[in-house]
Design an enzyme around this catalytic site. Structure first.
Site, PDB file in Angstrom:
ATOM      1  N   SER A 130      32.115  34.644  41.190  1.00 44.55           N
ATOM      2  CA  SER A 130      30.737  35.110  41.413  1.00 44.55           C
ATOM      3  C   SER A 130      30.501  35.646  42.814  1.00 44.55           C
ATOM      4  CB  SER A 130      29.733  33.996  41.076  1.00 44.55           C
ATOM      5  OG  SER A 130      29.862  33.614  39.722  1.00 44.55           O
ATOM      6  N   ASN A 172      38.232  43.024  39.144  1.00 45.33           N
ATOM      7  CA  ASN A 172      38.853  42.720  37.856  1.00 45.33           C
ATOM      8  C   ASN A 172      37.839  43.064  36.773  1.00 45.33           C
ATOM      9  OD1 ASN A 172      40.016  41.583  35.592  1.00 45.33           O
ATOM     10  ND2 ASN A 172      39.713  39.455  36.240  1.00 45.33           N
ATOM     11  N   TRP A 173      38.101  44.154  36.070  1.00 45.70           N
ATOM     12  CA  TRP A 173      37.149  44.604  35.052  1.00 45.70           C
ATOM     13  C   TRP A 173      37.299  43.848  33.729  1.00 45.70           C
ATOM     14  CZ3 TRP A 173      37.446  50.688  35.907  1.00 45.70           C
ATOM     15  CH2 TRP A 173      36.814  50.979  37.139  1.00 45.70           C
ATOM     16  N   GLU A 197      41.457  32.773  32.815  1.00 48.81           N
ATOM     17  CA  GLU A 197      41.191  33.100  31.405  1.00 48.81           C
ATOM     18  C   GLU A 197      42.507  33.211  30.635  1.00 48.81           C
ATOM     19  OE1 GLU A 197      38.655  36.448  32.210  1.00 48.81           O
ATOM     20  OE2 GLU A 197      37.161  35.071  33.013  1.00 48.81           O
ATOM     21  N   GLY A 246      34.842  39.876  39.664  1.00 56.20           N
ATOM     22  CA  GLY A 246      34.719  40.219  38.250  1.00 56.20           C
ATOM     23  C   GLY A 246      33.456  41.031  38.003  1.00 56.20           C
ATOM     24  N   GLY A 247      32.395  40.345  37.596  1.00 53.00           N
ATOM     25  CA  GLY A 247      31.137  40.991  37.195  1.00 53.00           C
ATOM     26  C   GLY A 247      30.646  42.056  38.166  1.00 53.00           C
ATOM     27  N   HIS A 272      45.483  34.584  35.722  1.00 49.07           N
ATOM     28  CA  HIS A 272      44.026  34.419  35.775  1.00 49.07           C
ATOM     29  C   HIS A 272      43.644  33.204  34.914  1.00 49.07           C
ATOM     30  CE1 HIS A 272      39.756  35.178  35.219  1.00 49.07           C
ATOM     31  NE2 HIS A 272      39.819  35.941  36.293  1.00 49.07           N
ATOM     32  N   GLU A 305      40.341  30.780  42.792  1.00 49.58           N
ATOM     33  CA  GLU A 305      39.181  30.999  41.932  1.00 49.58           C
ATOM     34  C   GLU A 305      38.799  29.679  41.268  1.00 49.58           C
ATOM     35  OE1 GLU A 305      38.825  35.373  40.741  1.00 49.58           O
ATOM     36  OE2 GLU A 305      40.146  34.435  39.277  1.00 49.58           O
TER      37      GLU A 305
HETATM   38  C1  PEP Z   1      37.228  36.941  38.039  1.00 52.98           C
HETATM   39  O1  PEP Z   1      37.233  37.372  36.925  1.00 52.98           O
HETATM   40  O2  PEP Z   1      38.301  36.797  38.618  1.00 52.98           O
HETATM   41  C2  PEP Z   1      35.949  36.600  38.671  1.00 52.98           C
HETATM   42  C3  PEP Z   1      35.960  36.066  39.859  1.00 52.98           C
HETATM   43  O3  PEP Z   1      34.805  36.878  37.956  1.00 52.98           O
HETATM   44  P1  PEP Z   1      33.278  36.815  38.501  1.00 52.98           P
HETATM   45  O4  PEP Z   1      33.245  37.522  39.819  1.00 52.98           O
HETATM   46  O5  PEP Z   1      32.475  37.504  37.464  1.00 52.98           O
HETATM   47  O6  PEP Z   1      32.937  35.368  38.657  1.00 52.98           O
END
Ligand code: PEP
Length: 254
Positions: free
Chosen positions: A214, A9-10, A98, A235-236, A96, A168
């Site tokens: 993460s 997920n960018w 967010e 994500g990251g 998500h 998540e």
């Molecule tokens: C995400 O955005 O769904 C996510 C899991 O981000 P990150 O891996 O950066 O925690």
């Protein structure tokens, strides 16, 4: 056996030029090798065509990060399932944390989007998860049950092949803090048991449940080795061709 889904997920990163380069870099790492996992990257809407073009002729797939429930019309700033399909998407991330937090998406709206995505021939990755205070209060399962129940009541068990759920824990997203493999497995099993209650065991065994929060090359192996963890929503680490490919490579060894 469920096939791992390694989804990136960018978020609001990677404009078309940068997205094209990142997609090409990822694909280049697998030029000589094929894989058994399913590999998916979800760029911002505007970068979807560039990424779809870069992935043409490869095993990599493209998805979106959100969608609207209507087909078309006066919904300024929104995007429809048919537009995403036309641009080459196969998956859509729905609900998500967010979007739930900053755009006030309710359980009901997330459920409606999920149904729309499936009805229109796309595959949803439905995100669920508790915030830190809810885990500290010990109500994390209650929260996730409410989120999962809302979605399952809108669907039928014939949709178990298509539905993907991503657990998540919100406290682990973008924080560098990861759920322990045991915490992840406990919640994934809880979610699978919930699906069994709705649809029976044969169907619940088909639903893929991803872990997100993460995930990185150094923790992916342990997380992906858990019985009910069927992949990652990343994500990251998915913004680095090296890290994303490393996680994909790890999934191939499990
Ligand atoms: C995400 O955005 O769904 C996510 C899991 O981000 P990150 O891996 O950066 O925690």
């Amino acid at each position: 056996m469920r096939t791992f889904l390694i989804a990136g997920n960018w978020k609001m990163n990677a404009a078309p030029g940068a997205a094209k380069k990142l997609a090409e870099d990822i694909a280049a790492k697998w030029k000589e090798e094929s894989f058994h996992s399913e590999a998916l990257l979800c760029p911002p809407f505007i970068s979807i065509p560039a990424v779809a073009a870069a992935f043409e002729g490869t095993q990599f797939k493209v998805g979106a990060q959100n969608v609207h429930t209507e087909n078309d019309g006066a919904y300024t700033g929104e995007i429809s399932t048919s537009m995403l399909k036309d641009a080459g998407c196969e998956y859509v991330i729905v609900g998500h944390s967010e979007r739930r937090e900053y755009f006030h998406e309710s359980d009901e709206l997330v459920a409606q989007k999920t149904k729309k995505v499936i009805d229109d021939g796309l595959k949803p990755i439905v995100c669920v998860g508790e915030v830190l205070s809810e885990r500290k209060e010990g109500i994390h399962q209650e929260v996730v049950k409410r989120q999962v129940d809302a979605v399952l009541t809108h669907l039928g068990n014939d949709e178990s092949d298509t539905l993907v759920i991503a657990y998540e824990p919100v406290w682990a997203i973008g924080t560098g803090e990861t759920a322990t493999p045991q915490q992840a497995q406990e919640m994934h099993q809880f979610i699978r048991d919930l699906i069994t209650q709705h649809w029976g065991e044969t169907s619940s065994e088909k639903v893929r449940i991803l872990y997100g929060g993460s995930m990185k090359p150094d923790n992916a192996g342990e997380l992906l080795s858990q019985k009910d963890v069927d992949g990652g929503l990343i994500g990251g680490a998915s913004l680095s061709a090296g890290s994303y490919s490393e996680i994909l490579k790890i999934s191939e060894t499990i």
